[in-house]
Design a protein around this motif. Structure first.
Motif, short mmCIF file in Angstrom:
data_model
loop_
_atom_site.label_atom_id
_atom_site.label_comp_id
_atom_site.label_asym_id
_atom_site.label_seq_id
_atom_site.Cartn_x
_atom_site.Cartn_y
_atom_site.Cartn_z
N VAL A 131 15.85 7.26 -11.97
CA VAL A 131 15.20 6.02 -11.53
C VAL A 131 13.69 6.24 -11.41
CG1 VAL A 131 14.94 4.41 -9.59
CG2 VAL A 131 17.22 4.99 -10.44
N ASP A 132 13.28 7.37 -10.86
CA ASP A 132 11.86 7.64 -10.74
C ASP A 132 11.19 7.69 -12.11
OD1 ASP A 132 9.66 8.26 -8.82
OD2 ASP A 132 9.54 10.07 -10.05
N GLU A 133 11.83 8.32 -13.06
CA GLU A 133 11.30 8.37 -14.43
C GLU A 133 11.21 6.97 -15.01
OE1 GLU A 133 9.84 9.89 -18.01
OE2 GLU A 133 10.04 10.88 -16.06
N TRP A 134 12.24 6.15 -14.80
CA TRP A 134 12.24 4.78 -15.29
C TRP A 134 11.09 3.98 -14.68
CZ3 TRP A 134 12.32 -0.18 -13.63
CH2 TRP A 134 12.62 -1.17 -14.59
N ILE A 135 10.91 4.12 -13.38
CA ILE A 135 9.83 3.41 -12.69
C ILE A 135 8.48 3.82 -13.27
CG2 ILE A 135 8.58 3.15 -10.49
CD1 ILE A 135 11.16 1.54 -10.49
N ARG A 136 8.27 5.11 -13.45
CA ARG A 136 6.97 5.60 -13.94
C ARG A 136 6.71 5.22 -15.39
NH1 ARG A 136 6.91 10.87 -14.05
NH2 ARG A 136 8.95 11.32 -13.24
N THR A 137 7.74 5.09 -16.22
CA THR A 137 7.53 4.82 -17.64
C THR A 137 7.71 3.36 -18.03
OG1 THR A 137 9.82 5.40 -18.18
CG2 THR A 137 8.17 7.17 -18.31
N ILE A 138 8.56 2.65 -17.33
CA ILE A 138 8.87 1.27 -17.70
C ILE A 138 8.49 0.30 -16.59
CG2 ILE A 138 10.76 -0.32 -18.27
CD1 ILE A 138 12.12 2.13 -19.63
N GLY A 139 8.77 0.65 -15.37
CA GLY A 139 8.56 -0.26 -14.24
C GLY A 139 7.14 -0.31 -13.72
N VAL A 140 6.25 0.52 -14.21
CA VAL A 140 4.84 0.61 -13.83
C VAL A 140 4.67 1.28 -12.47
CG1 VAL A 140 2.64 -0.60 -13.46
CG2 VAL A 140 4.22 -1.38 -15.25
N ARG A 141 5.28 0.71 -11.42
CA ARG A 141 5.21 1.30 -10.09
C ARG A 141 6.37 0.74 -9.26
NH1 ARG A 141 3.72 -2.16 -6.17
NH2 ARG A 141 2.49 -3.99 -6.70
N TYR A 142 6.64 1.39 -8.15
CA TYR A 142 7.65 0.87 -7.22
C TYR A 142 7.12 -0.40 -6.57
CZ TYR A 142 10.32 5.24 -7.36
OH TYR A 142 11.08 6.31 -7.76
N PHE A 143 8.01 -1.36 -6.34
CA PHE A 143 7.67 -2.47 -5.46
C PHE A 143 7.54 -1.90 -4.05
CE2 PHE A 143 10.44 -5.17 -8.45
CZ PHE A 143 9.34 -5.57 -9.21
N SER A 144 6.94 -2.64 -3.16
CA SER A 144 6.83 -2.16 -1.78
C SER A 144 8.24 -2.02 -1.18
CB SER A 144 6.02 -3.15 -0.93
OG SER A 144 6.76 -4.34 -0.72
N GLU A 145 8.33 -1.21 -0.14
CA GLU A 145 9.62 -1.01 0.52
C GLU A 145 10.17 -2.33 1.05
OE1 GLU A 145 7.37 2.92 0.88
OE2 GLU A 145 6.86 0.79 0.99
N LEU A 146 9.31 -3.17 1.57
CA LEU A 146 9.76 -4.46 2.09
C LEU A 146 10.30 -5.35 0.97
CD1 LEU A 146 10.14 -6.10 4.63
CD2 LEU A 146 7.82 -6.97 4.36
N THR A 147 9.61 -5.36 -0.17
CA THR A 147 10.10 -6.12 -1.32
C THR A 147 11.44 -5.57 -1.79
OG1 THR A 147 7.89 -6.76 -2.02
CG2 THR A 147 9.61 -6.81 -3.71
N ASN A 148 11.55 -4.24 -1.85
CA ASN A 148 12.82 -3.65 -2.28
C ASN A 148 13.94 -3.92 -1.29
OD1 ASN A 148 12.39 -2.69 -4.87
ND2 ASN A 148 11.48 -0.78 -4.15
N LEU A 149 13.62 -3.97 0.00
CA LEU A 149 14.65 -4.33 0.98
C LEU A 149 15.13 -5.76 0.72
CD1 LEU A 149 16.35 -3.75 3.49
CD2 LEU A 149 14.39 -4.53 4.86
N ALA A 150 14.20 -6.67 0.46
CA ALA A 150 14.58 -8.05 0.16
C ALA A 150 15.42 -8.11 -1.11
CB ALA A 150 13.34 -8.93 0.03
N LEU A 151 15.05 -7.34 -2.12
CA LEU A 151 15.83 -7.30 -3.36
C LEU A 151 17.22 -6.73 -3.12
CD1 LEU A 151 13.09 -6.10 -5.88
CD2 LEU A 151 14.12 -8.39 -5.73
#
Length: 114
Positions: free
Chosen positions: A10-30
């Motif tokens: 997942v970290d590799e996917w975020i760094r190569t495709i997802g650009v960056r992690y959403f904020s923790e609060l956004t990810n909690l909402a997701l």
């Protein structure tokens, strides 16, 4: 795939495709949104509701995958090893419940209800 491998993937996917992690609060909402989608499908498949037009009766595995993906994102952001967290939870549950469930008459055990 182990939890550690999933976290690395997942970290590799975020760094190569997802650009960056959403904020923790956004990810909690997701995460809550994905749990809601999972809940809706479970209620329709195993509960008393029927599927609405366009809902996928076979969508439960997809929703579980979505939940797991966001949960892994949150663990990565917070520096939590899911493997270690799960191991500790399994140990805690084993120590706490090693006799409790066997003795629960609601589960077919021998302990009488109080």
């Amino acid at each position: 795939m182990t939890f550690d491998e999933a976290q690395q993937s997942v970290d590799e996917w975020i760094r190569t495709i997802g650009v960056r992690y959403f904020s923790e609060l956004t990810n909690l909402a997701l995460l809550m949104e994905e749990v809601g989608e999972f809940s809706r499908l479970v209620a329709r498949k195993y509960g008393d509701q029927s599927f609405k037009k366009g809902e996928d009766p076979e969508g439960i595995p997809k929703e579980l995958g979505d939940i797991l993906f966001v949960l892994v994102c949150l663990a990565n952001q917070m520096g939590i090893s899911l493997e270690e967290a799960f191991r500790k939870t399994l140990e805690k549950n084993t120590n706490r419940d090693k006799e409790r469930h066997k003795n629960n008459p609601k589960l077919g055990g021998s302990e009488s209800p109080t």
